[in-house]
Enzyme design. Structure first.
Site, PDB file in Angstrom:
ATOM      1  N   GLU A 264      -8.392   7.453  -7.296  1.00  0.00           N
ATOM      2  CA  GLU A 264      -8.584   6.365  -8.264  1.00  0.00           C
ATOM      3  C   GLU A 264     -10.070   6.155  -8.570  1.00  0.00           C
ATOM      4  O   GLU A 264     -10.631   5.073  -8.353  1.00  0.00           O
ATOM      5  CB  GLU A 264      -7.969   5.064  -7.735  1.00  0.00           C
ATOM      6  CG  GLU A 264      -6.470   5.167  -7.537  1.00  0.00           C
ATOM      7  CD  GLU A 264      -5.779   3.858  -7.242  1.00  0.00           C
ATOM      8  OE1 GLU A 264      -4.595   3.725  -7.552  1.00  0.00           O
ATOM      9  OE2 GLU A 264      -6.417   2.946  -6.672  1.00  0.00           O
TER      10      GLU A 264
ATOM     11  N   GLU B 298       1.084   8.599  -7.148  1.00  0.00           N
ATOM     12  CA  GLU B 298       1.382   7.306  -6.505  1.00  0.00           C
ATOM     13  C   GLU B 298       2.261   6.490  -7.431  1.00  0.00           C
ATOM     14  O   GLU B 298       1.957   6.357  -8.619  1.00  0.00           O
ATOM     15  CB  GLU B 298       0.108   6.492  -6.255  1.00  0.00           C
ATOM     16  CG  GLU B 298      -0.692   6.934  -5.084  1.00  0.00           C
ATOM     17  CD  GLU B 298      -1.838   5.979  -4.769  1.00  0.00           C
ATOM     18  OE1 GLU B 298      -1.702   4.762  -4.964  1.00  0.00           O
ATOM     19  OE2 GLU B 298      -2.884   6.489  -4.326  1.00  0.00           O
TER      20      GLU B 298
HETATM   21  C1  BG6 Z   1      -3.702   2.482  -4.797  1.00  0.00           C
HETATM   22  C2  BG6 Z   1      -4.420   3.193  -3.700  1.00  0.00           C
HETATM   23  O1  BG6 Z   1      -4.586   1.579  -5.356  1.00  0.00           O
HETATM   24  O2  BG6 Z   1      -2.621   1.690  -4.511  1.00  0.00           O
HETATM   25  C3  BG6 Z   1      -3.727   3.186  -2.365  1.00  0.00           C
HETATM   26  O3  BG6 Z   1      -4.742   4.512  -4.050  1.00  0.00           O
HETATM   27  C4  BG6 Z   1      -3.052   1.850  -2.174  1.00  0.00           C
HETATM   28  O4  BG6 Z   1      -4.675   3.475  -1.372  1.00  0.00           O
HETATM   29  C5  BG6 Z   1      -1.991   1.694  -3.253  1.00  0.00           C
HETATM   30  O5  BG6 Z   1      -2.534   1.645  -0.913  1.00  0.00           O
HETATM   31  C6  BG6 Z   1      -1.182   0.430  -3.142  1.00  0.00           C
HETATM   32  O6  BG6 Z   1      -2.018  -0.673  -3.049  1.00  0.00           O
HETATM   33  P1  BG6 Z   1      -1.902  -1.728  -1.871  1.00  0.00           P
HETATM   34  O7  BG6 Z   1      -3.037  -2.611  -2.039  1.00  0.00           O
HETATM   35  O8  BG6 Z   1      -0.594  -2.395  -2.076  1.00  0.00           O
HETATM   36  O9  BG6 Z   1      -1.943  -0.944  -0.618  1.00  0.00           O
END
Ligand code: BG6
Length: 471
Positions: free
Chosen positions: A172, A364
């Protein structure tokens, strides 16, 4: 029209070293920016690691990865996305020689994946710059980071030349705009960081990323090296042209990063932004040439969309994946206030494809929820996470729609395929996994793993190459 996924589609799950490995000072690992960030991105770092940081133990993946990979294999994963902790390989970041024990750990991890036919997908830098680089050099503001990163990338490319084919340069990368410490290892507090330094740091990352593409392809021409951006479609709140232009401008903040990676040069709208903000990016001789080493594919995270408006009275900031935006009145939200928009995934896939004509990888996507472990009549412990199944199913149907639209999608890895510590809030209560981990925010728990209902569901999705989604 019959919806389907292509043969060889890369189904799997994603994690990041700092959110699950633990073992934060084992086998020679140095401290990273995460080790001093006990409460997530919004609170300033501590001087040294403190016991209330859930990441220091994580879910103890460092010692339990064999058990976990076996569970991923049981679901039929084709690919497993993880990151290498930079500070395991170069504990301070500026050494000349790598730490052999750190390298050995990832050798063993990748071997374990291959034992089950799982292809590793490796993020080179996922929110964990070695702390020394943040404190002594101010992170990516300093040009020297380019050289340190090149040495690190060359070391792991060479070492895992035959074990890893898919690489992502920075997780990201655009999140540095909001979170310079977590994303860019920049020690200067955000409120004191000038735009000049911020964009110079971004330039250094972009140069380092392109250099990694060049170095990687020299070491193994079969490597597939991608960029990774936080994607978030930005819709105009109303059809008012002012809102439309505002949405376009906001979107440039994000497309800028993928544009440079995929096209190999700075877009005109950024040059205008620099001119209007008195920013002068210092290009070293050769930088322009390096940037031309474009990525093989574009990868991204997708959790939500946001709206944008030119009307200051309506510029309310909602909750969100690091970068929140104006809430969309048509969408519902997760327990953590992130708005859920499956169609936004089809939209962004089409937008990236139209813009770059490069293969896309969704690395993701997932739902963070406060899962409850229950005991079934047969004594089995599980989580009845039908809400997660619905979320993932709705998103995957939109991926299939985009594929039907003609978009080249390489694969899909759900975020946090096993429960881990959240990035933004450093909580364990916010769970994403198909596998429940008995560990809690107060530090209690046995660390035992349990299959959730979604575990069995995903296994069927993969086993039918997605066809079970349409039954
Ligand atoms: C993304 C990141 O922003 O979202 C991850 O690449 C992160 O590292 C994921 O864990 C989910 O966000 P969060 O804050 O719910 O863990």
């Amino acid at each position: 029209m019959k919806l389907q996924f292509p043969e060889g589609f890369l189904w799997g799950g994603a994690v990041a070293a700092n959110q699950l490995e633990g073992a934060y000072q084992e086998d020679g690992k140095g401290w990273s920016t995460q080790d001093v960030s006990p409460h997530g991105v919004k609170t300033p770092p501590t001087d040294v690691p403190t016991e209330d940081n859930m990441k220091l133990i994580g879910i103890d993946f460092y010692h339990r990865y064999k058990e976990d990979i076996k569970l991923f294999a049981e679901m039929g994963f084709k690919v497993f996305r993880t990151s290498i902790a930079w500070s395991r390989i170069f504990p301070k970041g500026d050494e000349l020689e790598p730490n052999e024990k750190g390298l050995q750990f990832y050798d063993d991890l990748f071997d374990e994946c291959h034992k089950y036919g799982i292809e590793p997908l490796v993020t080179i830098s996922h929110y964990e710059t070695p702390l020394h680089l943040a404190r002594e050099y101010d992170g990516w503001v300093n040009r020297k980071l380019v050289g340190f990163y090149e040495r690190y990338a060359e070391t792991i490319f060479t070492r895992y030349k035959h074990k890893v084919k898919y690489w992502l340069t920075f997780n990201e990368i655009n999140s540095i705009l909001e979170f310079p410490f977590m994303s860019g290892g920049i020690g200067t507090p955000k409120e004191k960081l000038s735009k000049q330094d911020l964009y110079q740091a971004i330039h250094h990352e972009l140069v380092a990323s392109a250099a990694a593409v060049r170095i990687g392809h020299e070491i193994n021409p079969d490597f597939k090296i991608g960029c990774m951006v936080l994607s978030m479609p930005i819709y105009p709140l109303t059809p008012n042209p002012d809102d439309v232009i505002q949405a376009m401008k906001s979107d440039h903040n994000n497309t800028f990063f993928a544009d440079v990676h995929a096209r190999g040069y700075y877009p005109g709208y950024m040059k205008r932004f620099f001119r209007e903000n008195g920013i002068e990016i210092h290009f070293e001789p050769g930088d322009e040439e390096i940037l031309k080493h474009t990525v093989d594919f574009v990868s991204f995270s997708y959790y939500m969309s946001i709206c944008e408006t030119a009307d200051p009275a309506k510029q309310i900031k909602g909750e969100g994946n690091l970068l929140g935006g104006v809430p969309n009145p048509y969408l519902k939200s997760s327990d953590w206030g992130w708005q859920i928009d499956p169609q936004g995934l089809r939209y962004i896939l089409n937008a990236f494809w139209d813009r770059y004509q490069k293969p896309l990888f969704i690395v993701e996507n997932g739902l963070g929820a406060a899962d409850q472990l229950v005991t079934l009549e047969n004594g089995e412990k599980t989580v009845e996470d039908g809400y997660r199944i619905n979320y993932l199913k709705e998103h995957l149907v939109q991926v299939a729609e985009a594929i039907a639209d003609g978009v080249d999608v390489m694969g899909y890895t759900t975020w946090g395929c096993i429960d881990l510590v959240s990035a933004s809030t450093a909580e364990l209560k916010k769970r994403y996994g198909f596998i429940y981990v008995d560990r809690h925010d107060d530090g209690s728990g046995t660390l035992e793993r349990y299959r959730k209902k979604s575990f069995h569901w995903y296994k069927e999705v993969i086993g039918t190459n997605g066809q079970s989604l349409f039954e």
